[in-house]
Design an enzyme around this catalytic site. Sequence first.
Site, PDB file in Angstrom:
ATOM      1  N   GLU A   1       0.803  -1.222   0.000  1.00 40.20           N
ATOM      2  CA  GLU A   1       0.000   0.000   0.000  1.00 40.20           C
ATOM      3  C   GLU A   1       0.837   1.274   0.000  1.00 40.20           C
ATOM      4  O   GLU A   1       0.295   2.363  -0.162  1.00 40.20           O
ATOM      5  CB  GLU A   1      -0.967   0.010   1.182  1.00 40.20           C
ATOM      6  CG  GLU A   1      -0.300   0.106   2.531  1.00 40.20           C
ATOM      7  CD  GLU A   1      -1.274  -0.141   3.675  1.00 40.20           C
ATOM      8  OE1 GLU A   1      -2.383  -0.629   3.430  1.00 40.20           O
ATOM      9  OE2 GLU A   1      -0.898   0.156   4.825  1.00 40.20           O
ATOM     10  N   SER A   2       2.142   1.158   0.171  1.00 39.45           N
ATOM     11  CA  SER A   2       3.003   2.333   0.063  1.00 39.45           C
ATOM     12  C   SER A   2       3.114   2.814  -1.382  1.00 39.45           C
ATOM     13  O   SER A   2       3.763   3.821  -1.644  1.00 39.45           O
ATOM     14  CB  SER A   2       4.392   1.999   0.607  1.00 39.45           C
ATOM     15  OG  SER A   2       4.884   0.806   0.027  1.00 39.45           O
TER      16      SER A   2
END
Lengths: 293, 194
Positions: free
Chosen positions: B50-51
């Site tokens: 999700e980064s």
Amino acid sequence: MSRFLSLAEAVESTIRDGDTVAMEGFTHLIPFAAGHEVIRQRRRHLTLIRMTPDLIYDQLIGMGCADKLIFSWVGNPGVGSLHRFRDAYENGWPGPIAIEEHSHAAMANAYEAGAAGLPLRGVPRLSRRRPAEGEPQHQAHHLSVHRRAARRRAGDPARRRRRSTRSRPTAPAMCCIEGIVGVQKEAVLAAKRSLVTVEEIVDDFGQRSLNAVILPSWTVGAIACVPGGAHPSYAHGYYKRDNAFYKAWDAIARDRDGFLAWMKANVLEQGPDAFAVHSRTSTQTARATDAAE
Amino acid sequence: MAYNANEMMTIAAARALRNSDVCFVGIGMPSAACNLARLTHAPDITLIYESGTIATKPDVLPLSIGDGELCDTALTTVPVVEMFRYWLQGGRFTVGFLGGAQIDRFANLNTTVVGPYDKPKTRLPGGGGAPEISSACGEIFIIMRQSPRSFVEKLDFVTSFGHGEGGDHRARLGLTTKGRPSSSPISRSSSPIP
């Protein structure tokens, strides 16, 4: 137009008691040095916004700087709880803290809405106890400050930030972020005032990666150069995330006395220069020394 | 050979992944499972954290979802807003991994509080990416250690929606994704690790 200031001056002129503050950086480039300066200047009654409050807000909350926390995931990534946050929320120490929580998607979309000056849209609401429609937009519009580290260095083809030369002290300054770019651009553009801490100041960014984020000078308020200032988070291409410190923080923050002793020795009795030991230059010197030995 | 339950769950999850999957990878066991699949029977699997790191191939398992290793080995890294809006909410993941402190029989998950919301016995990290993962990924794999404390009749808080009250509850809310498949994810596996 952005101004180069010392970190102390930058915090003093940018952040006031009672402000709503976002110190962003998605795991990467978390502005720890700026957070420590806020603690040293004893700011109070802040509303803190971060998707992942991380150690930086554990420290600010434990030192009594915050009245409210707006977040989407409040833990020590891969390690466990943020003990100072939990002590404040569950036991009211050193004071009570109010919370407002959203999902990551809602927070990210809220920053974007804040940057655009538009209402929040496009977040289907399925969980119970979610805030009413429109709340994240409200929160983004009230961001008053944001800071994050940027980095750049002369001679490095990647990721720089550029500023005036000494002979042209009022020439335009801009900031460059590479690696995991997070929500920093949105946060700066959503904020009324901004402070950016950077790894270094260069005359020319040179070659940049394709996803580099550039913030022109007229979008940024204060810039303070603090080498190593993202530690124990990291600056891509400069120094790595100090995963050992994230694990060690669990024990440091677990009890109040141990936490206060650490903060006294490492924050209250220190200044921004203490971060230099984590900077790339320092790391390279240490490696060279090790190799020589 | 000695192994523990977490390691066995990781192996089982890895075997359930396909070479064609696009995975929203969480830290811990999901990350280990996804990378095990990539290094064994599913070399072309797409792993996304999700980064914003897309199609990443870390050489070492990251401690956080934003370790530099993920960016260094990614095809590209996009802003977090884009990750959630275009890629997750846009429905581009075939599999998402979730876990929690509590789960009910309809696979709803609680990662928010134990006890009352306003006066919790234990304050947990909260939703993070999970609420949208549970609704937007094609299907959900859940990895969590089970116990009578975690497998409960009624959650203290619904952080991530599984099948709600059961039956067609997902469809009634307009969700077109599967949630947790009715059969064990292990039955999905067609590629045992050699």
